[in-house]
Design a protein around this motif. Structure first.
Motif, PDB file in Angstrom:
ATOM      1  N   GLN A  15      -0.123   8.716 108.049  1.00 55.19           N
ATOM      2  CA  GLN A  15       0.062  10.020 108.694  1.00 55.19           C
ATOM      3  C   GLN A  15      -0.624  10.061 110.061  1.00 55.19           C
ATOM      4  O   GLN A  15      -0.066  10.595 111.019  1.00 55.19           O
ATOM      5  CB  GLN A  15      -0.496  11.138 107.823  1.00 55.19           C
ATOM      6  N   LEU A  16      -1.824   9.525 110.127  1.00 57.75           N
ATOM      7  CA  LEU A  16      -2.553   9.515 111.398  1.00 57.75           C
ATOM      8  C   LEU A  16      -1.797   8.700 112.439  1.00 57.75           C
ATOM      9  O   LEU A  16      -1.598   9.145 113.568  1.00 57.75           O
ATOM     10  CB  LEU A  16      -3.971   8.975 111.213  1.00 57.75           C
ATOM     11  N   TYR A  17      -1.367   7.495 112.065  1.00 61.81           N
ATOM     12  CA  TYR A  17      -0.632   6.662 113.017  1.00 61.81           C
ATOM     13  C   TYR A  17       0.638   7.374 113.488  1.00 61.81           C
ATOM     14  O   TYR A  17       0.918   7.420 114.699  1.00 61.81           O
ATOM     15  CB  TYR A  17      -0.276   5.290 112.417  1.00 61.81           C
ATOM     16  N   ALA A  18       1.418   7.921 112.554  1.00 60.02           N
ATOM     17  CA  ALA A  18       2.666   8.605 112.923  1.00 60.02           C
ATOM     18  C   ALA A  18       2.387   9.780 113.856  1.00 60.02           C
ATOM     19  O   ALA A  18       3.112   9.998 114.837  1.00 60.02           O
ATOM     20  CB  ALA A  18       3.412   9.069 111.671  1.00 60.02           C
ATOM     21  N   SER A  19       1.329  10.523 113.585  1.00 61.45           N
ATOM     22  CA  SER A  19       0.974  11.658 114.440  1.00 61.45           C
ATOM     23  C   SER A  19       0.552  11.199 115.830  1.00 61.45           C
ATOM     24  O   SER A  19       0.940  11.799 116.846  1.00 61.45           O
ATOM     25  CB  SER A  19      -0.155  12.473 113.805  1.00 61.45           C
ATOM     26  N   LEU A  20      -0.252  10.149 115.893  1.00 62.87           N
ATOM     27  CA  LEU A  20      -0.672   9.617 117.193  1.00 62.87           C
ATOM     28  C   LEU A  20       0.532   9.100 117.982  1.00 62.87           C
ATOM     29  O   LEU A  20       0.630   9.332 119.194  1.00 62.87           O
ATOM     30  CB  LEU A  20      -1.701   8.506 117.008  1.00 62.87           C
ATOM     31  N   ALA A  21       1.426   8.403 117.296  1.00 63.57           N
ATOM     32  CA  ALA A  21       2.620   7.881 117.970  1.00 63.57           C
ATOM     33  C   ALA A  21       3.488   9.021 118.496  1.00 63.57           C
ATOM     34  O   ALA A  21       3.973   8.955 119.638  1.00 63.57           O
ATOM     35  CB  ALA A  21       3.417   6.985 117.028  1.00 63.57           C
TER      36      ALA A  21
END
Length: 119
Positions: free
Chosen positions: A21-27
Motif C-alpha cells: 500500500q505504501l509503495y502504491a501510494s508513493l508511486a
C-alpha cells in the motif's frame, strides 16, 4: 495478508499488505507530481495490476527527474521509490535508459533490494 503487484499472470512482487500500500501510494503521488500515469491500477483482490508500458514511462520520468536534479534531498527522497520501481520493471521484462555514472550503483541497489522482495 499480502498486496501483490501483477503483470498479466505473473506476480512481480508479493508485497506485505502495508509495504504494498505504501509503495502504491508513493508511486501514485510521484506520478501526479511528474504528470504521468503510474501504470499501476488497484485490483478488487487488493493489489495492483502493472501496465508495463505506462509503468516503464513512469519509471523513466522518475529517473530522468532524479538524474537532472542538483538537490540531494530530492534524490534521497525519490531513491527508494525509484529502486523499488526498477525491481518491478526488471521483473516485468521492461527497462529504462540510465546514465553510465548511475547504472552500476542503481543495479547494485536493485539487486540487493530484490532479494527482499518476494515474487
Amino acid at each position: 495478508m499480502s498486496y501483490p503487484f501483477e503483470f498479466g499472470e505473473k506476480t512481480l512482487w508479493d508485497a506485505g499488505y502495508h509495504s504494498g500500500q505504501l509503495y502504491a501510494s508513493l508511486a501514485q503521488g510521484a506520478a501526479g507530481f511528474l504528470d504521468v500515469p503510474s501504470g499501476l491500477t488497484h485490483t478488487p483482490q487488493g493489489g495492483c495490476a502493472v501496465d508495463r508500458d505506462a509503468f516503464q514511462a513512469f519509471v523513466q520520468r522518475l529517473y530522468d527527474r532524479c538524474a537532472s536534479t542538483t538537490s540531494k534531498v530530492w534524490w534521497d527522497l525519490a531513491r527508494g521509490l525509484l529502486v523499488t520501481s526498477l525491481v518491478l520493471l526488471d521483473r516485468s521484462g521492461g527497462a529504462i535508459v540510465l546514465r553510465p555514472e548511475d547504472a552500476s550503483t542503481l543495479d547494485e541497489e536493485k539487486t540487493a533490494l530484490a532479494r527482499n522482495m518476494a515474487s
